[in-house]
Design a protein around this motif. Structure first.
Motif, PDB file in Angstrom:
ATOM      1  N   ALA A   1       0.853  -1.194   0.000  1.00 33.74           N
ATOM      2  CA  ALA A   1       0.000   0.000   0.000  1.00 33.74           C
ATOM      3  C   ALA A   1       0.887   1.241   0.000  1.00 33.74           C
ATOM      4  N   GLY A   2       0.557   2.183  -0.856  1.00 29.38           N
ATOM      5  CA  GLY A   2       1.325   3.423  -0.916  1.00 29.38           C
ATOM      6  C   GLY A   2       2.711   3.246  -1.513  1.00 29.38           C
ATOM      7  N   ALA A   3       2.895   2.216  -2.329  1.00 26.81           N
ATOM      8  CA  ALA A   3       4.210   1.968  -2.937  1.00 26.81           C
ATOM      9  C   ALA A   3       4.725   3.221  -3.640  1.00 26.81           C
ATOM     10  N   ALA A   4       6.023   3.455  -3.532  1.00 25.64           N
ATOM     11  CA  ALA A   4       6.647   4.617  -4.166  1.00 25.64           C
ATOM     12  C   ALA A   4       6.615   4.481  -5.684  1.00 25.64           C
ATOM     13  N   GLN A   5       6.717   5.634  -6.354  1.00 25.67           N
ATOM     14  CA  GLN A   5       6.682   5.662  -7.817  1.00 25.67           C
ATOM     15  C   GLN A   5       7.676   4.683  -8.423  1.00 25.67           C
ATOM     16  N   GLN A   6       8.899   4.652  -7.912  1.00 26.85           N
ATOM     17  CA  GLN A   6       9.910   3.761  -8.484  1.00 26.85           C
ATOM     18  C   GLN A   6       9.509   2.299  -8.381  1.00 26.85           C
ATOM     19  N   ALA A   7       8.876   1.914  -7.268  1.00 29.37           N
ATOM     20  CA  ALA A   7       8.444   0.528  -7.094  1.00 29.37           C
ATOM     21  C   ALA A   7       7.320   0.186  -8.074  1.00 29.37           C
ATOM     22  N   VAL A   8       6.397   1.119  -8.269  1.00 30.61           N
ATOM     23  CA  VAL A   8       5.290   0.893  -9.217  1.00 30.61           C
ATOM     24  C   VAL A   8       5.843   0.751 -10.635  1.00 30.61           C
ATOM     25  N   LEU A   9       6.722   1.656 -11.016  1.00 30.53           N
ATOM     26  CA  LEU A   9       7.277   1.597 -12.376  1.00 30.53           C
ATOM     27  C   LEU A   9       8.129   0.345 -12.573  1.00 30.53           C
TER      28      LEU A   9
ATOM     29  N   LYS B   1       6.607   2.508 -24.596  1.00 27.64           N
ATOM     30  CA  LYS B   1       7.534   3.587 -24.940  1.00 27.64           C
ATOM     31  C   LYS B   1       8.183   3.306 -26.299  1.00 27.64           C
ATOM     32  N   ALA B   2       8.603   2.065 -26.517  1.00 26.23           N
ATOM     33  CA  ALA B   2       9.251   1.716 -27.773  1.00 26.23           C
ATOM     34  C   ALA B   2       8.277   1.810 -28.953  1.00 26.23           C
ATOM     35  N   GLU B   3       7.022   1.402 -28.733  1.00 26.16           N
ATOM     36  CA  GLU B   3       6.041   1.402 -29.810  1.00 26.16           C
ATOM     37  C   GLU B   3       5.554   2.796 -30.182  1.00 26.16           C
ATOM     38  N   ASN B   4       5.467   3.683 -29.201  1.00 24.57           N
ATOM     39  CA  ASN B   4       4.789   4.964 -29.436  1.00 24.57           C
ATOM     40  C   ASN B   4       5.642   6.200 -29.181  1.00 24.57           C
ATOM     41  N   GLY B   5       6.883   6.005 -28.816  1.00 17.84           N
ATOM     42  CA  GLY B   5       7.772   7.149 -28.635  1.00 17.84           C
ATOM     43  C   GLY B   5       7.529   7.950 -27.373  1.00 17.84           C
ATOM     44  N   TYR B   6       6.881   7.361 -26.377  1.00 16.45           N
ATOM     45  CA  TYR B   6       6.681   8.084 -25.120  1.00 16.45           C
ATOM     46  C   TYR B   6       8.033   8.239 -24.439  1.00 16.45           C
ATOM     47  N   ARG B   7       8.301   9.439 -23.970  1.00 18.82           N
ATOM     48  CA  ARG B   7       9.614   9.715 -23.373  1.00 18.82           C
ATOM     49  C   ARG B   7       9.562   9.932 -21.871  1.00 18.82           C
ATOM     50  N   ALA B   8       8.373  10.186 -21.338  1.00 11.32           N
ATOM     51  CA  ALA B   8       8.259  10.459 -19.902  1.00 11.32           C
ATOM     52  C   ALA B   8       7.170   9.571 -19.307  1.00 11.32           C
ATOM     53  N   VAL B   9       7.412   9.132 -18.095  1.00 10.69           N
ATOM     54  CA  VAL B   9       6.476   8.268 -17.378  1.00 10.69           C
ATOM     55  C   VAL B   9       6.449   8.720 -15.931  1.00 10.69           C
ATOM     56  N   ASP B  10       5.250   8.747 -15.357  1.00 12.14           N
ATOM     57  CA  ASP B  10       5.156   9.011 -13.923  1.00 12.14           C
ATOM     58  C   ASP B  10       3.994   8.224 -13.336  1.00 12.14           C
ATOM     59  N   VAL B  11       3.803   8.383 -12.050  1.00 10.33           N
ATOM     60  CA  VAL B  11       2.722   7.695 -11.341  1.00 10.33           C
ATOM     61  C   VAL B  11       1.917   8.756 -10.610  1.00 10.33           C
ATOM     62  N   ILE B  12       0.603   8.688 -10.759  1.00  8.51           N
ATOM     63  CA  ILE B  12      -0.280   9.585 -10.026  1.00  8.51           C
ATOM     64  C   ILE B  12      -1.126   8.741  -9.068  1.00  8.51           C
ATOM     65  N   ARG B  13      -1.261   9.250  -7.869  1.00  8.72           N
ATOM     66  CA  ARG B  13      -2.066   8.546  -6.867  1.00  8.72           C
ATOM     67  C   ARG B  13      -3.095   9.538  -6.333  1.00  8.72           C
ATOM     68  N   MET B  14      -4.359   9.105  -6.308  1.00 12.90           N
ATOM     69  CA  MET B  14      -5.432   9.965  -5.801  1.00 12.90           C
ATOM     70  C   MET B  14      -6.199   9.205  -4.728  1.00 12.90           C
ATOM     71  N   THR B  15      -6.399   9.875  -3.610  1.00 12.53           N
ATOM     72  CA  THR B  15      -7.164   9.305  -2.499  1.00 12.53           C
ATOM     73  C   THR B  15      -8.191  10.329  -2.038  1.00 12.53           C
TER      74      THR B  15
ATOM     75  N   PHE C   1      -7.317   5.860  -6.722  1.00 14.04           N
ATOM     76  CA  PHE C   1      -6.640   5.142  -7.798  1.00 14.04           C
ATOM     77  C   PHE C   1      -5.164   5.499  -7.817  1.00 14.04           C
ATOM     78  N   THR C   2      -4.396   4.588  -8.399  1.00 15.52           N
ATOM     79  CA  THR C   2      -3.001   4.817  -8.726  1.00 15.52           C
ATOM     80  C   THR C   2      -2.874   4.468 -10.198  1.00 15.52           C
ATOM     81  N   ALA C   3      -2.288   5.369 -10.967  1.00 17.27           N
ATOM     82  CA  ALA C   3      -2.177   5.152 -12.406  1.00 17.27           C
ATOM     83  C   ALA C   3      -0.790   5.549 -12.893  1.00 17.27           C
ATOM     84  N   ILE C   4      -0.309   4.772 -13.859  1.00 19.41           N
ATOM     85  CA  ILE C   4       0.920   5.117 -14.566  1.00 19.41           C
ATOM     86  C   ILE C   4       0.508   5.963 -15.763  1.00 19.41           C
ATOM     87  N   ARG C   5       1.207   7.081 -15.960  1.00 16.92           N
ATOM     88  CA  ARG C   5       0.930   7.963 -17.087  1.00 16.92           C
ATOM     89  C   ARG C   5       2.154   7.997 -17.998  1.00 16.92           C
TER      90      ARG C   5
END
Length: 179
Positions: free
Chosen positions: A44-52, A63-77, A148-152
């Motif tokens: 519960a509450g895992a850090a962004q690095q652990a989620v990624l 990222k390889a298929e679509n050229g995405y260069r940035a990734v982060d994690v958003i958590r909303m409670t 929710f927790t989501a990878i963007r």
């Protein structure tokens, strides 16, 4: 369970399904990518690095298929100090100049997408990936007590800005009101 409801622009439902393959097929007709990834046990509450790290192979593929260069994690409670403001911000129809890509690590949110003659309401839950193409009219509802927790993924996070259409269509369709 993930759910798709397709409406006419007048709000008449024409399709309701919880079948992942049917959801992916219906969304593919409007250029929206939908996938389901296996869940991973995270504290519960895992850090962004652990989620990624837990989803590194899937994220790397996108990222390889679509050229995405940035990734982060958003958590909303529900106790997030900007919960209400952030919910309201995306309830109206808008577009982005780049893809909106979200993978739900946990929790849920309602993406509602609009094409020329249909509205697609996709209740995304844990394990769901949705990629809304740049320029598609849509709105997002995290609900009154979001959780929710989501990878963007982004090509350029600075370019991910909501451009509101001014159309009140979102007010005519169901909001996300979890039971």
């Amino acid at each position: 369970m993930t759910q798709l409801t397709v409406y006419t622009l007048d709000g008449e439902p024409v399709l309701e399904t919880e079948e992942p393959a049917r959801i992916a097929g219906a969304l593919a007709t409007i250029g929206v990518r939908f996938e389901q990834w296996p869940s991973r046990a995270l504290p519960a509450g895992a850090a962004q690095q652990a989620v990624l790290a837990a989803f590194a192979s899937e994220v790397g593929r996108l990222k390889a298929e679509n050229g995405y260069r940035a990734v982060d994690v958003i958590r909303m409670t529900p106790d997030h100090p900007e919960c209400g403001t952030l919910r309201s911000k995306f309830l109206s129809e808008h577009r982005h100049s780049e893809d909106e890509v979200r993978f739900f690590v946990e929790g849920e949110g309602l993406f509602t997408l609009r094409d020329e003659d249909r509205v697609y309401a996709v209740l995304c839950r844990e394990g769901d990936l949705i990629s809304v193409p740049a320029g598609m009219r849509h709105w997002f509802d995290m609900g009154p007590s979001p959780r929710f927790t989501a990878i963007r993924l982004f090509v350029d996070p600075a370019g991910w800005v909501a451009n509101f259409t001014g159309d009140a269509i979102a007010d005519r369709f169901p909001r996300h009101e979890p039971a």
